[in-house]
Design a protein around this motif. Structure first.
Motif, short mmCIF file in Angstrom:
data_model
loop_
_atom_site.label_atom_id
_atom_site.label_comp_id
_atom_site.label_asym_id
_atom_site.label_seq_id
_atom_site.Cartn_x
_atom_site.Cartn_y
_atom_site.Cartn_z
N ARG A 167 0.82 -1.21 0.00
CA ARG A 167 0.00 0.00 0.00
C ARG A 167 0.85 1.26 0.00
N LYS A 168 1.92 1.26 0.76
CA LYS A 168 2.79 2.44 0.82
C LYS A 168 3.47 2.68 -0.52
N THR A 203 0.71 3.96 -3.02
CA THR A 203 0.24 5.30 -2.62
C THR A 203 1.33 6.34 -2.83
N ASP A 204 2.56 6.05 -2.41
CA ASP A 204 3.66 7.02 -2.56
C ASP A 204 3.94 7.34 -4.02
N VAL A 234 1.85 7.06 -6.62
CA VAL A 234 0.72 7.79 -7.20
C VAL A 234 0.73 9.25 -6.73
N LYS A 235 0.92 9.45 -5.44
CA LYS A 235 0.95 10.82 -4.91
C LYS A 235 2.12 11.62 -5.48
N MET A 284 -5.33 8.59 -4.75
CA MET A 284 -5.73 7.23 -4.42
C MET A 284 -7.10 7.26 -3.77
N THR A 285 -7.97 6.33 -4.17
CA THR A 285 -9.22 6.16 -3.45
C THR A 285 -8.98 5.19 -2.32
N CYS A 286 -10.00 4.90 -1.56
CA CYS A 286 -9.82 3.98 -0.43
C CYS A 286 -9.51 2.58 -0.96
N TRP A 287 -8.79 1.83 -0.15
CA TRP A 287 -8.44 0.47 -0.49
C TRP A 287 -9.61 -0.44 -0.15
N ALA A 337 -7.18 -1.21 -5.08
CA ALA A 337 -7.54 0.21 -4.99
C ALA A 337 -7.56 0.81 -6.39
N ALA A 352 -6.54 4.33 -8.59
CA ALA A 352 -5.79 5.59 -8.62
C ALA A 352 -6.33 6.44 -9.76
#
Length: 160
Positions: free
Chosen positions: A46-47, A50-51, A53-54, A60-63, A68, A70
């Motif tokens: 997840r990290k 998320t990292d 994509v950000k 990111m939407t919720c998992w 998930a 993006a």
């Protein structure tokens, strides 16, 4: 350099690129991994996603379980958005392959115009549905020890 990625305000339209990511064989992993190791794997997975994509100006939407969605959006050049989204999706797959070499992932990617709302859950776009369908299609096409990224032909041809 990423395109001018701008998430519109309430009610505005923009082009989106979205992808749905999922871990291949997560049921097997869940059944055959200790709780501590599973927690470490999920945290890293997840990290990493998320990292990346950000860092690429995505959202990111919720998992949901181990999957998930993006989003990347622009009111500018849609072709630049497609190239950028594909690049980020490939970076996610490549990074996860290096960090978790025993696990495989699948991504379905799609693009479409969308009308935006403050609540990400209210985004109604055929691109999101397409990404989810392609991720599901990837479920049947993961070969052996490889991860997979499925992109519709019309998007892929625009990237050439």
């Amino acid at each position: 350099m990423p395109p001018s990625l701008i998430f519109p305000t309430n009610g505005e339209y923009a082009q989106i690129f979205c992808f749905r990511i999922d871990m291949v064989g997560s049921e097997f992993v869940l059944a055959n991994t200790s709780p501590g190791n599973l927690n470490s794997l999920n945290t890293l997975y997840r990290k990493t996603v998320t990292d990346l994509v950000k860092a690429a100006n995505g959202l990111m939407t919720c998992w949901h379980g181990d999957g998930a969605v993006a989003f990347f959006a622009t009111k500018g050049d849609a072709d630049d958005l497609l190239r950028h989204g594909e690049k980020v999706a490939r970076e996610v797959i490549d990074s996860l392959t290096v960090k978790t070499p025993r696990h495989r992932f699948r991504i379905g990617a799609g693009t479409s115009p969308a009308r935006f709302w403050t609540n990400i859950q209210d985004i109604n776009s055929p691109g999101v549905v397409l990404a989810a369908r392609l991720e599901d299609e990837a479920r049947n096409n993961v070969i052996g020890a490889s991860s997979i990224l499925l992109i519709p032909e019309e998007i892929f041809s625009a990237l050439d």
